[in-house]
Design a protein around this motif. Sequence first.
Motif, PDB file in Angstrom:
ATOM      1  N   THR A 138       0.928  -1.269  -0.024  1.00  0.00           N
ATOM      2  CA  THR A 138       0.113  -0.194  -0.189  1.00  0.00           C
ATOM      3  C   THR A 138       0.940   1.260  -0.035  1.00  0.00           C
ATOM      4  O   THR A 138       0.228   2.233  -0.491  1.00  0.00           O
ATOM      5  CB  THR A 138      -1.092   0.050   1.254  1.00  0.00           C
ATOM      6  OG1 THR A 138      -0.115   0.129   2.325  1.00  0.00           O
ATOM      7  CG2 THR A 138      -1.870  -1.189   1.205  1.00  0.00           C
ATOM      8  N   GLU A 139       2.143   1.093   0.553  1.00  0.00           N
ATOM      9  CA  GLU A 139       3.023   2.396   0.642  1.00  0.00           C
ATOM     10  C   GLU A 139       4.338   1.704   0.202  1.00  0.00           C
ATOM     11  O   GLU A 139       4.591   0.515   0.803  1.00  0.00           O
ATOM     12  CB  GLU A 139       3.086   3.020   2.079  1.00  0.00           C
ATOM     13  CG  GLU A 139       1.578   4.011   2.058  1.00  0.00           C
ATOM     14  CD  GLU A 139       1.613   4.796   3.343  1.00  0.00           C
ATOM     15  OE1 GLU A 139       2.546   5.583   3.448  1.00  0.00           O
ATOM     16  OE2 GLU A 139       0.934   4.367   4.534  1.00  0.00           O
ATOM     17  N   LEU A 140       5.286   2.528  -0.317  1.00  0.00           N
ATOM     18  CA  LEU A 140       6.881   2.023  -0.465  1.00  0.00           C
ATOM     19  C   LEU A 140       7.389   3.439  -0.228  1.00  0.00           C
ATOM     20  O   LEU A 140       7.341   4.338  -1.251  1.00  0.00           O
ATOM     21  CB  LEU A 140       7.062   1.431  -1.592  1.00  0.00           C
ATOM     22  CG  LEU A 140       8.528   0.926  -1.662  1.00  0.00           C
ATOM     23  CD1 LEU A 140       8.793  -0.382  -0.958  1.00  0.00           C
ATOM     24  CD2 LEU A 140       8.840   0.429  -3.320  1.00  0.00           C
ATOM     25  N   ILE A 141       8.605   3.646   0.612  1.00  0.00           N
ATOM     26  CA  ILE A 141       9.088   4.909   0.707  1.00  0.00           C
ATOM     27  C   ILE A 141      10.570   4.528   0.992  1.00  0.00           C
ATOM     28  O   ILE A 141      11.063   3.708   1.994  1.00  0.00           O
ATOM     29  CB  ILE A 141       8.705   5.627   2.076  1.00  0.00           C
ATOM     30  CG1 ILE A 141       6.999   5.860   1.881  1.00  0.00           C
ATOM     31  CG2 ILE A 141       9.331   6.864   2.350  1.00  0.00           C
ATOM     32  CD1 ILE A 141       6.426   5.575   3.296  1.00  0.00           C
ATOM     33  N   ASN A 142      11.393   5.340   0.232  1.00  0.00           N
ATOM     34  CA  ASN A 142      12.625   4.981   0.259  1.00  0.00           C
ATOM     35  C   ASN A 142      13.361   6.229   1.305  1.00  0.00           C
ATOM     36  O   ASN A 142      13.178   7.365   0.655  1.00  0.00           O
ATOM     37  CB  ASN A 142      13.228   5.254  -1.032  1.00  0.00           C
ATOM     38  CG  ASN A 142      14.911   4.880  -1.036  1.00  0.00           C
ATOM     39  OD1 ASN A 142      15.563   5.287  -0.362  1.00  0.00           O
ATOM     40  ND2 ASN A 142      15.497   4.592  -2.169  1.00  0.00           N
ATOM     41  N   CYS A 143      13.974   5.837   2.204  1.00  0.00           N
ATOM     42  CA  CYS A 143      14.464   6.982   3.007  1.00  0.00           C
ATOM     43  C   CYS A 143      16.267   7.032   3.091  1.00  0.00           C
ATOM     44  O   CYS A 143      16.675   7.337   3.999  1.00  0.00           O
ATOM     45  CB  CYS A 143      14.089   6.661   4.475  1.00  0.00           C
ATOM     46  SG  CYS A 143      12.424   7.165   4.680  1.00  0.00           S
ATOM     47  N   GLY A 144      16.495   6.824   1.921  1.00  0.00           N
ATOM     48  CA  GLY A 144      18.007   6.982   1.506  1.00  0.00           C
ATOM     49  C   GLY A 144      18.973   6.097   2.076  1.00  0.00           C
ATOM     50  O   GLY A 144      18.442   4.800   2.134  1.00  0.00           O
ATOM     51  N   LEU A 145      20.283   6.161   2.055  1.00  0.00           N
ATOM     52  CA  LEU A 145      21.245   5.287   2.462  1.00  0.00           C
ATOM     53  C   LEU A 145      21.235   4.757   3.734  1.00  0.00           C
ATOM     54  O   LEU A 145      20.889   5.477   4.756  1.00  0.00           O
ATOM     55  CB  LEU A 145      22.572   5.863   2.111  1.00  0.00           C
ATOM     56  CG  LEU A 145      23.652   5.051   2.044  1.00  0.00           C
ATOM     57  CD1 LEU A 145      23.620   4.041   0.628  1.00  0.00           C
ATOM     58  CD2 LEU A 145      25.132   5.848   1.773  1.00  0.00           C
ATOM     59  N   ARG A 146      21.105   3.434   3.720  1.00  0.00           N
ATOM     60  CA  ARG A 146      21.097   2.754   5.123  1.00  0.00           C
ATOM     61  C   ARG A 146      21.979   3.117   6.313  1.00  0.00           C
ATOM     62  O   ARG A 146      21.811   3.110   7.405  1.00  0.00           O
ATOM     63  CB  ARG A 146      20.911   1.180   5.164  1.00  0.00           C
ATOM     64  CG  ARG A 146      20.220   0.513   6.227  1.00  0.00           C
ATOM     65  CD  ARG A 146      19.408  -0.422   5.801  1.00  0.00           C
ATOM     66  NE  ARG A 146      18.692  -1.240   7.043  1.00  0.00           N
ATOM     67  CZ  ARG A 146      17.833  -2.076   7.059  1.00  0.00           C
ATOM     68  NH1 ARG A 146      17.796  -2.740   5.859  1.00  0.00           N
ATOM     69  NH2 ARG A 146      17.258  -2.676   8.288  1.00  0.00           N
ATOM     70  N   SER A 147      23.293   3.362   5.810  1.00  0.00           N
ATOM     71  CA  SER A 147      24.171   3.693   6.696  1.00  0.00           C
ATOM     72  C   SER A 147      24.251   5.022   7.402  1.00  0.00           C
ATOM     73  O   SER A 147      25.123   5.312   8.437  1.00  0.00           O
ATOM     74  CB  SER A 147      25.709   3.326   5.947  1.00  0.00           C
ATOM     75  OG  SER A 147      25.665   4.238   4.928  1.00  0.00           O
ATOM     76  N   GLN A 148      23.217   5.735   6.781  1.00  0.00           N
ATOM     77  CA  GLN A 148      23.270   7.152   7.608  1.00  0.00           C
ATOM     78  C   GLN A 148      22.740   7.281   8.721  1.00  0.00           C
ATOM     79  O   GLN A 148      22.640   8.527   9.509  1.00  0.00           O
ATOM     80  CB  GLN A 148      22.544   8.301   6.312  1.00  0.00           C
ATOM     81  CG  GLN A 148      20.999   7.995   6.305  1.00  0.00           C
ATOM     82  CD  GLN A 148      20.588   8.699   4.865  1.00  0.00           C
ATOM     83  OE1 GLN A 148      21.216   9.738   4.449  1.00  0.00           O
ATOM     84  NE2 GLN A 148      19.420   8.549   4.701  1.00  0.00           N
ATOM     85  N   TYR A 149      21.936   6.212   9.065  1.00  0.00           N
ATOM     86  CA  TYR A 149      21.453   6.403  10.353  1.00  0.00           C
ATOM     87  C   TYR A 149      22.181   5.702  11.547  1.00  0.00           C
ATOM     88  O   TYR A 149      22.630   4.779  11.351  1.00  0.00           O
ATOM     89  CB  TYR A 149      19.810   5.632  10.239  1.00  0.00           C
ATOM     90  CG  TYR A 149      18.899   6.074   9.238  1.00  0.00           C
ATOM     91  CD1 TYR A 149      18.384   7.058   9.525  1.00  0.00           C
ATOM     92  CD2 TYR A 149      18.938   5.572   7.906  1.00  0.00           C
ATOM     93  CE1 TYR A 149      17.484   7.714   8.732  1.00  0.00           C
ATOM     94  CE2 TYR A 149      18.027   6.334   7.072  1.00  0.00           C
ATOM     95  CZ  TYR A 149      17.414   7.201   7.249  1.00  0.00           C
ATOM     96  OH  TYR A 149      16.405   7.992   6.273  1.00  0.00           O
ATOM     97  N   LYS A 150      22.190   6.195  12.625  1.00  0.00           N
ATOM     98  CA  LYS A 150      23.027   5.830  13.726  1.00  0.00           C
ATOM     99  C   LYS A 150      22.173   4.937  14.748  1.00  0.00           C
ATOM    100  O   LYS A 150      22.393   4.184  14.937  1.00  0.00           O
ATOM    101  CB  LYS A 150      23.507   7.095  14.470  1.00  0.00           C
ATOM    102  CG  LYS A 150      24.415   7.909  13.943  1.00  0.00           C
ATOM    103  CD  LYS A 150      25.001   9.260  14.625  1.00  0.00           C
ATOM    104  CE  LYS A 150      26.095   9.750  14.265  1.00  0.00           C
ATOM    105  NZ  LYS A 150      25.659  10.686  13.154  1.00  0.00           N
TER     106      LYS A 150
END
Length: 181
Positions: A138-150
């Motif tokens: 129902t939704e698909l969201i790309n929140c960027g590069l996985r490694s940018q999250y601490k």
Amino acid sequence: MNKGILTLVILTFTLLSCQSGKTATKNEADSTMKRKISFVPGPQTIVYKTIKDYTNLVPVIMNNEGTRIISYPAPTDVFYKGILAKPTALKNGYLLDNRGINENVAFLNYTYEEYSRLPEAPSMEEMLSRIVEKHPLTELINCGLRSQYKDEIKELNMLIDAGFPGCKRTKIKSLSINLEQ
């Protein structure tokens, strides 16, 4: 200008140009919301919702027409960081992908546990016959590069609360198909 005044001026400028770590550090939520999300090559942070609970089922990727499977895991590939690559639950029914899905995902009726114990990947015919849902999103969201999250889970939950600022939503063509039926 005498030496004492010159030293005082230099010392004043030096002190004014320095900031302590405490005043430079921002509220964690502010920094997450204000950070520019990076969309460069590498493992992406895919957040999604489905029409039903498929969290225990193995995903495959179909072609755009939904007639062929174009990507599927080997039984040894259903692990992420040493554990089964089931999606991670987030707030409000959102899931964090740990397998590598996209808008053409379909789910097989194999659980991760069952699939991981297979000696080899099933035949294409077998996998096609085991698809339980070709249009699950129902939704698909790309929140960027996985490694940018601490702190991935905490930061993604904050993005959910804020409405996913800076993230890219994928138009789900299957949603319109499901609504018309």
